[in-house]
Design a protein around this motif. Structure first.
Motif, PDB file in Angstrom:
ATOM      1  N   GLU A  65      -2.181  11.146   3.702  1.00 58.77           N
ATOM      2  CA  GLU A  65      -2.293  10.211   2.566  1.00 58.77           C
ATOM      3  C   GLU A  65      -1.738   8.646   3.161  1.00 58.77           C
ATOM      4  N   VAL A  66      -0.651   8.718   3.806  1.00 62.84           N
ATOM      5  CA  VAL A  66      -0.086   7.524   4.318  1.00 62.84           C
ATOM      6  C   VAL A  66      -0.716   6.871   5.303  1.00 62.84           C
ATOM      7  N   ALA A 116       6.521  11.331   4.324  1.00 64.82           N
ATOM      8  CA  ALA A 116       5.988  10.455   5.014  1.00 64.82           C
ATOM      9  C   ALA A 116       6.284   9.077   4.534  1.00 64.82           C
ATOM     10  N   VAL A 156      -3.944   5.105   3.635  1.00 63.73           N
ATOM     11  CA  VAL A 156      -3.382   3.767   3.048  1.00 63.73           C
ATOM     12  C   VAL A 156      -3.177   2.718   3.990  1.00 63.73           C
ATOM     13  N   LEU A 157      -2.703   3.030   5.227  1.00 56.80           N
ATOM     14  CA  LEU A 157      -2.340   2.286   6.232  1.00 56.80           C
ATOM     15  C   LEU A 157      -3.648   1.978   7.112  1.00 56.80           C
ATOM     16  N   LEU A 177      -5.905  -0.266   4.839  1.00 59.75           N
ATOM     17  CA  LEU A 177      -5.460  -1.796   4.744  1.00 59.75           C
ATOM     18  C   LEU A 177      -5.881  -2.440   5.898  1.00 59.75           C
ATOM     19  N   ARG A 202      -9.817   5.202   3.643  1.00 56.97           N
ATOM     20  CA  ARG A 202      -8.878   6.052   3.063  1.00 56.97           C
ATOM     21  C   ARG A 202      -9.419   7.325   2.873  1.00 56.97           C
ATOM     22  N   ARG A 258       0.666  -2.103  -5.843  1.00 55.11           N
ATOM     23  CA  ARG A 258       0.345  -3.171  -4.911  1.00 55.11           C
ATOM     24  C   ARG A 258       0.513  -4.457  -5.146  1.00 55.11           C
ATOM     25  N   GLN A 280       1.011   8.779  -6.511  1.00 53.88           N
ATOM     26  CA  GLN A 280       1.578  10.334  -6.163  1.00 53.88           C
ATOM     27  C   GLN A 280       2.546  10.543  -7.690  1.00 53.88           C
ATOM     28  N   VAL A 304       0.804  -1.032   0.008  1.00 52.21           N
ATOM     29  CA  VAL A 304       0.075   0.008   0.062  1.00 52.21           C
ATOM     30  C   VAL A 304       0.782   1.207   0.046  1.00 52.21           C
ATOM     31  N   LEU A 305       1.904   1.010   0.646  1.00 50.37           N
ATOM     32  CA  LEU A 305       2.969   2.292   0.775  1.00 50.37           C
ATOM     33  C   LEU A 305       3.459   2.630  -0.708  1.00 50.37           C
ATOM     34  N   ASN A 310       6.812  12.782  -1.268  1.00 53.04           N
ATOM     35  CA  ASN A 310       5.931  12.427   0.101  1.00 53.04           C
ATOM     36  C   ASN A 310       7.114  12.022   1.098  1.00 53.04           C
ATOM     37  N   LEU A 340       1.054   3.928  -2.835  1.00 49.61           N
ATOM     38  CA  LEU A 340       0.696   5.326  -2.937  1.00 49.61           C
ATOM     39  C   LEU A 340       1.723   6.131  -3.662  1.00 49.61           C
TER      40      LEU A 340
END
Lengths: 237, 237
Positions: free
Chosen positions: B79-80, A148, B83-84, B87, B208, A208, A91, A83-84, A146, A87
């Motif tokens: 955003e992070v 993060a 998605v986390l 999940l 999300r 993913r 982006q 998922v990370l 991003n 993302l």
DNA sequence: CTTCCTTAAATTGGATCCAATAATCAACTT
DNA sequence: AAGTTGATTATTGGATCCAATTTAAGGAAG
């Protein structure tokens, strides 16, 4: 003069990732300090840092131990990375790639293609692929702009890989493995295409799924691990 | 005998999160050590830990500084988290909830409903909502049974919140804010429904989007922040 | 032979000391 | 007067010391 030109945390992390310190092994400050020819102070700091990274587990009054993870933990971490990085891909697509990033990605993709052009796929090829692959993923994360994402990933990156050491390949069956790598590399092409075409959702979806290529292909890696023939990347394929 | 019953890392984290140590403020070991009545050793460990948590930034030879983040950083972190937690919701749906988890979630949802039953929405209500909300999200993460999610989130949890302090609400406009909270709470209901119905993809999608409720509603929080009327949760709404 | 108690060893946590290094400031020279 | 160089200060990093606490071991008693 201690030999280590680099800092202690890096040294210890490598020792864990390479399996020099085995999963489940108990670590006390004094023995490790003596072994690395430093005092307890840097070891104490390193242990705590590695604990936060998820490589060590603290034992109440008995020091630390190298974290051992189950197959379930590994699958969980792969989902998280999926998922990370998904993302990140989205982006990146939304931001668009710079010309320089496009050029480097094309170059990396070509490098990968050449590895599969030959009839045989050697362990050296695995190494080359690994470097190429690592850079490819890093580029996408950078393109996402991003911070993060990177932060969340570093926490996770090594987590599942403390118990096993190195590449998720069955060295005794390189022909079969080559197909896995080739498939994963095809996904690289598709991700690149989706990002270039600004198709964020598609890029995310491919990425993913791509995370599963790390080792989710067939689920018999536990057996391989026991046979000692298994190695696992600390980066996704 | 140091006064702190709790450890130094927690103390410092609180000082940063509450704004007692302001964003951009430079931190040296000795002054902080004296201020907290401990020696440099625990401070050194704490600084490094907090750096890894993303609350502090290291300055080469000038100590550390409280990390200040931009609006872009905040959006990225949201955003992070999206998605986390998405999940987490999906995996929770796949795993199914235990009866105990169902009961607690229903209880939490009811608690939230009552907060909006009254005509007025006070700051005390915000506090109540905050506790309820935090537990609700935590429950979903637990239900996901994926420790990697929690690990990735802790790294991110405080990251965007070093510069601002407390609740993402405009205290001067509680009527308006109440609507935001009520909407977010509706999403809680929907997430719970999706998870209960084992609709993983739907649960993920709602979660999300729900992440954006944290403060993405209207993008004028920068102005609020400057007016000092803004506060931001260290947990999503 | 087993169990409990006492004592010693192991181990972490915090404090302080010493060394190395970079930043700042002042003085001196051109 | 400005720039450069040298010295002082600030600050981190590592090493060692001391205290507190827990685990482990060994001996004595039942």
């Amino acid at each position: 003069m201690t030999s280590s030109g680099l800092n202690i945390i890096t040294t210890l992390r490598q020792m864990i990732l390479t399996g020099e310190l085995q999963a489940g092994e108990r670590l006390a400050e004094i023995p490790i300090a003596e072994r690395l020819h430093v005092s307890r102070t840097p070891i104490r700091i390193a242990f705590r840092a590695l604990e936060q990274e998820g490589l060590l587990t603290k034992l109440p009054r008995r020091g630390y131990e190298v974290r051992s993870v189950s197959a379930i933990d590994i699958e969980g971490a792969i989902e998280v990375r999926g998922v990370l990085e998904g993302l990140a891909a989205r982006q990146a697509a939304e931001n668009g790639l710079s010309q320089q990033q496009v050029d480097e990605m094309k170059m990396l993709l070509t490098t990968g293609d050449l590895l599969f052009a030959d009839a045989v796929f050697t362990e050296a090829d695995v190494e080359s692929y690994h470097h190429m692959n690592q850079r490819f993923h890093q580029l996408i994360i950078e393109a996402a702009k991003n911070p993060a994402i990177q932060a969340a990933l570093t926490r996770n990156a090594h987590m599942p890989f403390a118990s096993v050491n190195a590449l998720a390949i069955d060295k005794n069956n390189m022909q079969q493995e080559a197909k896995r790598f080739a498939f994963a590399h095809q996904q690289h092409h598709h991700v690149f295409h989706a990002i270039s075409a600004q198709q964020g959702a598609r890029a995310e979806g491919i990425m993913r799924e791509h995370a599963h290529a790390t080792l989710g292909f067939d689920r018999n890696y536990h057996k391989l691990e026991q046979r000692g023939a298994l190695t696992i990347f600390s980066q996704p394929l």
